[in-house]
Design an enzyme around this catalytic site. Structure first.
Site, PDB file in Angstrom:
ATOM      1  N   HIS A  29      -8.021 -13.441  73.704  1.00 29.22           N
ATOM      2  CA  HIS A  29      -7.144 -12.264  73.741  1.00 29.22           C
ATOM      3  C   HIS A  29      -7.182 -11.470  72.450  1.00 29.22           C
ATOM      4  CE1 HIS A  29      -3.854 -13.974  71.229  1.00 29.22           C
ATOM      5  NE2 HIS A  29      -4.177 -15.130  71.778  1.00 29.22           N
ATOM      6  N   CYS A  35      -5.059 -20.680  71.554  1.00 27.62           N
ATOM      7  CA  CYS A  35      -5.904 -19.674  72.194  1.00 27.62           C
ATOM      8  C   CYS A  35      -6.832 -19.029  71.173  1.00 27.62           C
ATOM      9  CB  CYS A  35      -5.041 -18.619  72.865  1.00 27.62           C
ATOM     10  SG  CYS A  35      -4.261 -19.179  74.398  1.00 27.62           S
TER      11      CYS A  35
END
Length: 536
Positions: free
Chosen positions: A428, A447
């Site tokens: 992301h 992440c």
């Protein structure tokens, strides 16, 4: 004295008896004794037992003719050469197998050695093709699904193939494996000559410096292949260029100054580099998929802080990454999955671990803390903080979800790339752009944050849109959360390599930020893998 077709003399006679009897006719009792021994010896290994059951308990190693002899010869050659691939020769007990073969006196002995050879062959086949170790047993965050092959099929395919060619075919055929093997041999030869030589005894060296430490630095860089031979004793322009090349090959800021971090890497021994290569070979075996990584795939190397899009073996896009922090509950796991879609203007659904560990204590102290986040109940309704006494909740009883609406300040930035998985890991954007300029970039909750997420999206969309940038911004400009499917899903491989290669250029080494490779090396050494020094 050698006997019938390469078997020890006594064993050759037994082999003839098993299949023809002394009078040239089948000896049922003796054949039954052999087959019963095979069945009993294989009983605790369901795959080997199934192979022999389906083959009518016929031998593949101890029968008559040239084929069994060729199989034994090919197997023993592979086992004796196991260390060439960084495997442990002691796992296969070659001397024990040969002694068992030589000592066989009866048909029951022959049945036992037949199965012993098959079990050893299957073990070697799996080791060389998909690795000796089970990843998750070494580290719980190496959750890669190893592409194991059918053990019974190893025996069935081997029995109908050229023995030597079949064993050779088991080795991974990736360019990375081939180049790692080349580096392994070079390091082994270097170790045979004493390694990199004297370490650099300095805390910092920069252009213009001179003295013994500069000579030590020059000599190590020459042995590492970053400089041509030189007699210069000063930190001149040639040495500065060599330092920069070394820094680039080790993931360091290439400023040409040999500071504390650079010197620490320069002073690492050839033995430690060889350990990294042996670990990388084992890791490459873990990911030895029949289909490869995919014609188009995303490769995220955690230690390199990079995410790359590969098309037909060529890099088409690269960006820097920020990965999980080194705390045990924040590290990024290793696994492979398939990217299905991207979400533009994403809502951040705060993971429960973050909500209860980080935000709940803040809310208990001040109900208006983290005001940019909203509370949502089980029915999806926004909850007013004024009506909630947060002190009554524990981590297990906290009843709300926490969300952050789409915006430029959203923790996920303006786009996320989804490959749904049980670990809740994805790629992301991020509003924290300052972190990408740092040399070490382990700061996330697990992440993978991308430095250039828009360009990453354009590259992915280019396969399905004549105007990928325009399409992306058309969705972005609405400000609304929008899911854009990938017409052709893309494999994603999150790997961890402290030693890896490039098609051209020097070997690449990175730091073991999570300590995983140290664990793998310890496990390999416990299995009997050793560092070899090749002389001559």
């Amino acid at each position: 004295m050698r006997g019938y077709r390469g078997l020890p003399k006594a064993l050759a006679v037994l082999s003839i008896v098993v299949f023809t009897g002394f009078a040239g006719t089948p000896s049922v009792a003796q054949v039954t004794a052999f087959k019963q021994s095979v069945a009993e010896s294989a009983a605790k290994d369901s795959d080997v037992a199934a192979f022999y059951r389906e083959a009518g308990y016929e031998p593949i190693w101890t029968g008559k003719g040239n084929k069994p002899r060729e199989r034994r010869k090919a197997l023993f050659a592979a086992l004796e050469n196991a260390s060439y691939h960084g495997l442990s020769a002691k796992r296969y007990d070659v001397d024990g197998l040969k002694a068992q073969l030589k000592a066989a006196k009866t048909n029951r002995d022959l049945g036992r050695v037949e199965v012993a050879l098959s079990k050893t062959f299957v073990r070697y086949a799996r080791d060389i093709q998909t690795g000796m170790l089970t990843p998750k047993r070494v580290d719980q965050n190496i959750v890669r699904q190893v592409p194991y092959r059918d053990r019974k099929a190893y025996l069935a395919n081997f029995a109908k193939s050229s023995p030597r060619n079949y064993i050779k075919s088991l080795t991974p055929k990736t360019p990375e494996y081939t180049r790692l093997m080349k580096e392994k041999l070079q390091l082994e030869k270097l170790l045979g000559k004493g390694g990199y030589g004297e370490t650099v005894k300095a805390s910092k060296l920069e252009p213009g410096a001179s003295g013994p430490a500069v000579v030590q630095l020059r000599n190590r860089l020459i042995k590492m292949g970053f400089m041509k031979r030189s007699s210069s004793q000063s930190f001149d322009s040639n040495l500065q260029k060599a330092v920069q090349q070394f820094q680039l090959a080790h993931g360091l800021n290439a400023d040409g100054v040999a500071g504390k971090t650079t010197l620490k890497e320069v002073n690492k021994s050839a033995e430690s580099r060889l350990q990294s290569v042996l670990v990388a070979l084992e890791r490459e075996r873990w990911n030895n998929r029949p289909e490869g990584r995919g014609k188009r795939h995303v490769l995220v190397n955690l230690t390199d802080y990079s995410a790359v899009i590969m098309d037909n073996g060529k890099e088409t896009f690269r960006t820097r990454t920020v990965i999980g922090a080194t705390k045990s509950d924040r590290v990024s796991p290793e696994f492979s999955d398939t990217m299905e879609h991207m979400v533009i203007n994403p809502t951040w659904n705060v993971p429960r671990s973050i909500a209860t560990k980080e935000y709940l204590p803040m809310l208990q102290k001040n109900p208006n803390a983290v005001s940019h986040l909203k509370l949502v109940d089980s029915r999806g309704r926004t909850v007013s903080r004024d009506s909630v006494d947060f002190t009554q909740f524990t981590k297990s009883s906290f009843p709300f979800n926490i969300k952050q609406a789409p915006s430029r300040s959203n923790a996920l930035g303006l786009v996320k790339f989804m490959f749904p998985n049980r670990y809740n890991i994805y790629l992301h954007d991020t509003p924290a752009k300052n972190l990408f300029s740092r040399e070490t970039r382990a700061y996330s909750h697990g992440c993978i944050r991308l430095h250039k997420p828009f360009e990453f999206a354009y590259t992915l969309l280019a396969k399905q849109s004549s105007n990928p940038k325009g399409e992306f911004h058309r969705h972005l400009d609405t400000g609304r959360e929008t899911t854009v499917p990938l017409e052709k899903q893309v494999p994603v491989h999150i790997i961890y390599r402290t030693a890896f290669t490039k098609a051209k250029g020097p070997m690449q080494y990175r730091r073991d930020i999570y300590g995983r490779d140290a664990k793998i090396w310890k496990a390999l050494a416990n299995e009997g893998v050793v560092l070899r020094a090749v002389r001559g």
